[in-house]
Design a protein around this motif. Structure first.
Motif, PDB file in Angstrom:
ATOM      1  N   ALA A   1       8.702  -1.506   2.380  1.00  0.00           N
ATOM      2  CA  ALA A   1       8.095  -0.034   1.504  1.00  0.00           C
ATOM      3  C   ALA A   1       9.339   0.576   1.211  1.00  0.00           C
ATOM      4  CB  ALA A   1       6.982   0.271   1.746  1.00  0.00           C
ATOM      5  N   ALA A   2      10.287   1.509   1.968  1.00  0.00           N
ATOM      6  CA  ALA A   2      11.041   1.841   1.661  1.00  0.00           C
ATOM      7  C   ALA A   2      12.500   1.314   1.252  1.00  0.00           C
ATOM      8  CB  ALA A   2      11.704   3.006   2.717  1.00  0.00           C
ATOM      9  N   ASN A  41       8.463   6.303  11.523  1.00  0.00           N
ATOM     10  CA  ASN A  41       8.262   6.120   9.729  1.00  0.00           C
ATOM     11  C   ASN A  41       6.538   7.025   9.405  1.00  0.00           C
ATOM     12  OD1 ASN A  41      10.523   5.289   9.877  1.00  0.00           O
ATOM     13  ND2 ASN A  41      10.232   3.229   9.822  1.00  0.00           N
ATOM     14  N   ILE A  42       5.528   6.566  10.501  1.00  0.00           N
ATOM     15  CA  ILE A  42       4.567   6.756  10.052  1.00  0.00           C
ATOM     16  C   ILE A  42       4.035   8.683  10.522  1.00  0.00           C
ATOM     17  CG2 ILE A  42       3.507   4.084   9.514  1.00  0.00           C
ATOM     18  CD1 ILE A  42       1.684   4.907  12.445  1.00  0.00           C
ATOM     19  N   GLY A  43       4.416   8.829  10.627  1.00  0.00           N
ATOM     20  CA  GLY A  43       4.393  10.059  12.412  1.00  0.00           C
ATOM     21  C   GLY A  43       3.838  10.290  12.986  1.00  0.00           C
ATOM     22  N   LEU A  44       3.919   8.860  14.279  1.00  0.00           N
ATOM     23  CA  LEU A  44       3.075   8.582  15.442  1.00  0.00           C
ATOM     24  C   LEU A  44       3.769   9.246  15.931  1.00  0.00           C
ATOM     25  CD1 LEU A  44       0.623   8.760  17.680  1.00  0.00           C
ATOM     26  CD2 LEU A  44       1.978   5.744  17.843  1.00  0.00           C
ATOM     27  N   PRO A  45       3.643  11.073  16.563  1.00  0.00           N
ATOM     28  CA  PRO A  45       4.384  11.015  17.971  1.00  0.00           C
ATOM     29  C   PRO A  45       4.886  10.697  19.182  1.00  0.00           C
ATOM     30  CG  PRO A  45       2.647  12.752  16.967  1.00  0.00           C
ATOM     31  CD  PRO A  45       2.572  11.268  16.674  1.00  0.00           C
ATOM     32  N   ILE A  46       5.708   9.762  19.474  1.00  0.00           N
ATOM     33  CA  ILE A  46       6.223   9.456  20.968  1.00  0.00           C
ATOM     34  C   ILE A  46       7.320   9.700  21.714  1.00  0.00           C
ATOM     35  CG2 ILE A  46       5.707   7.385  19.890  1.00  0.00           C
ATOM     36  CD1 ILE A  46       8.300   6.780  18.895  1.00  0.00           C
ATOM     37  N   VAL A  47       7.541   9.643  23.521  1.00  0.00           N
ATOM     38  CA  VAL A  47       7.775  10.625  23.630  1.00  0.00           C
ATOM     39  C   VAL A  47       8.714   9.437  25.049  1.00  0.00           C
ATOM     40  CG1 VAL A  47       8.655  12.104  26.106  1.00  0.00           C
ATOM     41  CG2 VAL A  47       6.991  12.725  23.435  1.00  0.00           C
ATOM     42  N   ASN A  86       1.038  -0.918   0.297  1.00  0.00           N
ATOM     43  CA  ASN A  86       0.311  -0.309   0.396  1.00  0.00           C
ATOM     44  C   ASN A  86       0.974   1.149   0.204  1.00  0.00           C
ATOM     45  OD1 ASN A  86      -1.940  -1.375  -0.651  1.00  0.00           O
ATOM     46  ND2 ASN A  86      -2.514  -1.018   2.511  1.00  0.00           N
ATOM     47  N   GLU A  87       1.784   1.131   1.147  1.00  0.00           N
ATOM     48  CA  GLU A  87       3.330   2.415   0.770  1.00  0.00           C
ATOM     49  C   GLU A  87       3.322   2.204  -0.017  1.00  0.00           C
ATOM     50  OE1 GLU A  87       2.763   4.372   3.863  1.00  0.00           O
ATOM     51  OE2 GLU A  87       1.224   3.518   4.305  1.00  0.00           O
ATOM     52  N   PHE A  88       3.801   1.480  -0.738  1.00  0.00           N
ATOM     53  CA  PHE A  88       4.725   1.481  -1.934  1.00  0.00           C
ATOM     54  C   PHE A  88       4.276   2.257  -3.406  1.00  0.00           C
ATOM     55  CE2 PHE A  88       7.319  -0.428  -5.598  1.00  0.00           C
ATOM     56  CZ  PHE A  88       7.689  -0.702  -5.367  1.00  0.00           C
ATOM     57  N   ASP A  89       2.598   1.769  -2.971  1.00  0.00           N
ATOM     58  CA  ASP A  89       1.923   1.983  -4.003  1.00  0.00           C
ATOM     59  C   ASP A  89       1.720   3.563  -4.355  1.00  0.00           C
ATOM     60  OD1 ASP A  89       2.553  -0.415  -6.008  1.00  0.00           O
ATOM     61  OD2 ASP A  89       0.423  -0.677  -5.329  1.00  0.00           O
ATOM     62  N   LYS A  90       0.404   3.705  -3.427  1.00  0.00           N
ATOM     63  CA  LYS A  90       0.454   5.462  -2.405  1.00  0.00           C
ATOM     64  C   LYS A  90       1.915   6.144  -2.866  1.00  0.00           C
ATOM     65  CE  LYS A  90      -0.046   6.492   2.106  1.00  0.00           C
ATOM     66  NZ  LYS A  90      -0.952   5.304   3.159  1.00  0.00           N
ATOM     67  N   ALA A  91       3.066   5.787  -2.693  1.00  0.00           N
ATOM     68  CA  ALA A  91       3.754   6.642  -2.832  1.00  0.00           C
ATOM     69  C   ALA A  91       4.361   7.145  -4.494  1.00  0.00           C
ATOM     70  CB  ALA A  91       5.651   6.453  -2.408  1.00  0.00           C
ATOM     71  N   GLY A  92       3.709   5.750  -5.328  1.00  0.00           N
ATOM     72  CA  GLY A  92       3.739   6.206  -6.943  1.00  0.00           C
ATOM     73  C   GLY A  92       5.045   5.466  -7.345  1.00  0.00           C
ATOM     74  N   LEU A  97       8.621   7.708   6.632  1.00  0.00           N
ATOM     75  CA  LEU A  97       9.632   7.409   5.772  1.00  0.00           C
ATOM     76  C   LEU A  97       9.069   7.806   4.400  1.00  0.00           C
ATOM     77  CD1 LEU A  97      12.225   6.633   6.220  1.00  0.00           C
ATOM     78  CD2 LEU A  97      11.116   4.195   6.044  1.00  0.00           C
ATOM     79  N   MET A  98       8.196   7.170   3.782  1.00  0.00           N
ATOM     80  CA  MET A  98       8.331   7.428   1.774  1.00  0.00           C
ATOM     81  C   MET A  98       7.728   8.664   1.900  1.00  0.00           C
ATOM     82  SD  MET A  98       7.653   4.589   1.841  1.00  0.00           S
ATOM     83  CE  MET A  98       6.999   3.930   0.247  1.00  0.00           C
ATOM     84  N   LYS A  99       7.830   9.792   2.797  1.00  0.00           N
ATOM     85  CA  LYS A  99       7.638  11.216   1.824  1.00  0.00           C
ATOM     86  C   LYS A  99       8.829  11.263   1.829  1.00  0.00           C
ATOM     87  CE  LYS A  99       2.994  12.830   1.454  1.00  0.00           C
ATOM     88  NZ  LYS A  99       2.841  11.040   1.893  1.00  0.00           N
ATOM     89  N   SER A 100       9.908  10.940   2.961  1.00  0.00           N
ATOM     90  CA  SER A 100      11.180  11.693   3.221  1.00  0.00           C
ATOM     91  C   SER A 100      11.975  10.778   1.700  1.00  0.00           C
ATOM     92  CB  SER A 100      12.047  11.523   4.305  1.00  0.00           C
ATOM     93  OG  SER A 100      12.474  10.232   4.635  1.00  0.00           O
ATOM     94  N   LEU A 101      11.238   9.423   1.408  1.00  0.00           N
ATOM     95  CA  LEU A 101      11.411   9.112   0.262  1.00  0.00           C
ATOM     96  C   LEU A 101      10.918   9.405  -1.504  1.00  0.00           C
ATOM     97  CD1 LEU A 101      12.975   6.172  -0.380  1.00  0.00           C
ATOM     98  CD2 LEU A 101      10.912   5.230  -1.399  1.00  0.00           C
ATOM     99  N   GLU A 102      10.340  10.080  -0.846  1.00  0.00           N
ATOM    100  CA  GLU A 102       9.675  10.804  -2.507  1.00  0.00           C
ATOM    101  C   GLU A 102      10.711  11.842  -2.329  1.00  0.00           C
ATOM    102  OE1 GLU A 102       5.237  11.448  -2.729  1.00  0.00           O
ATOM    103  OE2 GLU A 102       5.684   9.374  -0.997  1.00  0.00           O
ATOM    104  N   ASP A 103      10.808  12.530  -0.955  1.00  0.00           N
ATOM    105  CA  ASP A 103      11.524  13.859  -1.420  1.00  0.00           C
ATOM    106  C   ASP A 103      13.722  13.801  -1.613  1.00  0.00           C
ATOM    107  OD1 ASP A 103       9.463  15.293  -0.550  1.00  0.00           O
ATOM    108  OD2 ASP A 103      10.407  15.489   1.858  1.00  0.00           O
TER     109      ASP A 103
END
Ligand code: SF4
Lengths: 428, 160
Positions: free
Chosen positions: A147-148, B97-103, A46-52, B151-157
């Motif tokens: 996924a990454a 990686n999924i953006g859930l804040p933890i402390v 899901n994550e892999f595909d969502k990231a295109g 994590l996936m967003k930073s990969l895309e970036d």
């Protein structure tokens, strides 16, 4: 030049293209293999595909293993498997294992030659730490990490500190790798090695089979460890060669490597060990267990103890004996190859004659998925690795963790007990 | 970023099997997972929880299975932050990686206490008890993942 690195740190450094790394720093490492199963891979896909992302980094370095809810336990599970199957086809994944070829991932990968010494392996499954038994650095991650990694071939890691576990001596009879790791977890607790490596050393290592070592590393996570790892000796090299894996890269800890603590264990002093509900650290040696803990089910199998040597250990006890009438005894060979080897060795005859049910390879009951769920108030002795609340079914059921010898003996006795308590049998 | 809400308090070694039992893992739909969040440790969880509330726990929170379904179920339930004395390592990385804040903090927090967490300043306040604690910021690498939105967003970036 001395770098003061542990074995684990050296493998991580090599995968960052560096001479050295330091404990606690965060690095981006190249992976040799990334693993996922029918529960964790769908989330990753899901994550892999969502990231295109359109292509995987290397179709030979991804393993997809449908082992948890397979053969599909219900419609939703079937949909999840289908998602993984389609992804595997679309990306032409080399190491895709479906029902008929599948085995429980952590037994399957070493057997298929996908693990070699010095490898860096991550898997979206906490027991990915198993491969330290062959001198690889391997650790469990989550689905987004998977996924990454499928996209980039990389993973972020915090370089772990380490605990050195020095082994001497030799196991007494009916004691195996499972008893060693349960003993260790009982001593240090379920977070005793949190974020750290467990590095096993010492003359006792030579007396552990590769199966023992895989079993020990499998449960490193049950002490909170990032990984467990054994030195690479001739036995490990022989295993790696025999299974056709990549040429090994042998790393050893520096003599002056820094360890947070050193734990010494004399294998000859260990006895069969049982972990009581609901944490793997609640261990007792078998002679400390009351003789009236009646049980309803026994499960022999899993990525911890479903290898051929485990089935042989169970069969030695079950031969010419009968399972207690109140007990269901379920046996899960971990892979298709182990299944066939067990048939050829005549173990199925022994199991079926004793009154056991023998299943196709699956994680099934280990995680309370299917094929042996417990009802409220039921008690099970299992050779698996977790005994958390509800792990194997109803939150009011109980799981006792043990090695295959104690599990088989308990199935016959109808209570938690040791092989030494069994009456002798007449040879026929 | 500031999270504020009532604390739901749990003990040590809360494992991912009780956070989201395996019997519900035949789906990866976050909403369905959230409906069963904490099922085997606190069946009343979803009734007790208001969006923005905080989970406060003891040592080794999130131990056991690597299932990302656990932090995902917690996040989708509306929990704004998890505070624990320590975290199991896979749960820790999954949350980042999924953006859930933890402390990580030792501050005494009881069930029902009002708590506020200033993630940027690294300050945690127990408003009910009038106490506070500070926590160190994440390493720059992890901050970047969090700032990117996972994590996936930073990969895309192109940061991996
Ligand atoms: S056998 Fe159990 S512990 Fe091993 S991978 Fe399967 S579910 Fe996980």
């Amino acid at each position: 030049m001395s770098t003061k690195m542990t074995m684990t740190q050296k493998i991580i450094a090599a995968h960052c293209g560096r001479d050295s790394v330091q404990a606690d720093e965060i690095v981006l490492a190249q992976i040799d293999l990334v693993l996922g199963n029918d529960i964790t891979a769908p989330v990753a896909i899901n994550e892999f595909d969502k990231a295109g992302i359109s292509a995987v980094f290397d179709k030979d370095k991804i393993a997809l293993v449908l082992d948890h809810f397979t053969p599909n336990k219900d419609i939703k599970a079937a949909e999840q498997s289908k998602k993984v199957r389609e992804f595997a086809r679309r990306h032409d994944i080399t190491h895709f294992y479906d029902v008929g070829q599948v085995g429980i991932e952590h037994a399957l990968l070493p057997e298929k030659g996908l693990v070699s010494a010095g490898d860096l392996i991550i898997g979206a499954d906490s027991h990915t730490c198993t491969y330290g038994g062959l001198g690889a650095f391997s650790t469990g991650v989550g689905s987004t990490d998977m996924a990454a990694a499928m996209a980039s071939g990389k993973v972020w890691l915090r370089v772990p500190r380490a605990i050195r576990v020095e082994l001497t001596g030799q196991f007494p009879s009916h004691v195996s790798g499972k008893d060693l790791i349960l003993h260790l977890i009982g001593r240090i607790g379920v977070d005793g090695a949190l974020y750290q490596s467990l590095e096993f050393t010492g003359p006792g290592v030579a007396n552990l089979t590769v199966d023992d070592r895989l079993c020990v590393c499998n449960m490193a996570i049950e002490a909170g460890a990032k990984n467990g790892i054994f030195p690479v000796d001739e036995q490990a090299l022989e295993y790696i060669r025999a299974h056709g894996a990549q040429p090994p890269r042998v790393y050893a800890a520096d003599p002056d490597a820094e360890y947070e603590r050193v734990i010494r264990i004399d294998l000859s002093e260990l006895s069969p060990t049982v972990a009581f509900p609901h944490l793997p650290e609640n261990t007792r040696s078998i002679d400390e267990v009351a003789k009236d803990l009646a049980i309803d089910q026994v499960v022999i199998g899993s990525c911890t103890n479903g290898r051929l040597s485990d089935l042989i250990a169970a069969a030695e006890i079950l031969k010419n004996r009968r399972i207690h009438p109140r007990v269901r005894c379920l046996i899960f060979p971990a892979t298709q190859k182990i299944y066939l080897d067990a048939i050829r060795l005549g173990l199925f005859d022994i199991f079926v004659n004793a009154g056991c049910a023998v299943s196709t390879p699956t994680c099934g009951p280990c995680l309370g998925g299917h094929m042996g769920i417990l009802a409220e108030g039921e008690r099970c002795v299992a050779t698996t690795n977790r005994n958390f609340v509800g792990r194997m079914g109803h939150p009011g059921s109980e799981v006792y963790l043990a090695g295959p010898a104690v599990a088989a003996a308990s199935a016959v006795l109808g209570r938690v007990g040791s092989p030494d308590e069994l009456p002798a049998i007449e040879e026929d | 970023m500031i999270c504020q809400g009532k604390a739901l308090r749990y003990g040590n070694h809360v494992d991912t099997d009780v956070i989201i039992p395996a019997r519900y893992l035949n789906t990866s739909d976050p909403k369905e997972l959230a409906a069963h969040c904490m099922a085997d440790i606190d069946p009343e969880f979803s009734q007790r929880l208001n969006p923005g509330d905080i989970i406060a726990a003891g040592y080794n929170f999130g131990c056991g299975s690597s299932r990302e379904h656990a932090p995902l179920a917690i996040k989708t339930s509306g929990v704004s932050c998890v505070i624990a004395k320590s975290f199991a390592r896979i749960f820790y990385r999954n949350s980042i990686n999924i953006g859930l804040p933890i402390v990580v903090s030792d501050l005494d927090i009881q069930d029902g206490d009002q708590v506020s967490v200033d993630l940027n300043a690294g300050v945690l306040r127990n408003l009910t008890q009038g106490t506070e604690d500070t926590f160190p910021p994440f390493s720059p690498f992890l901050q970047e993942i969090i700032a990117s939105g996972g994590l996936m967003k930073s990969l895309e970036d192109g940061k991996l």
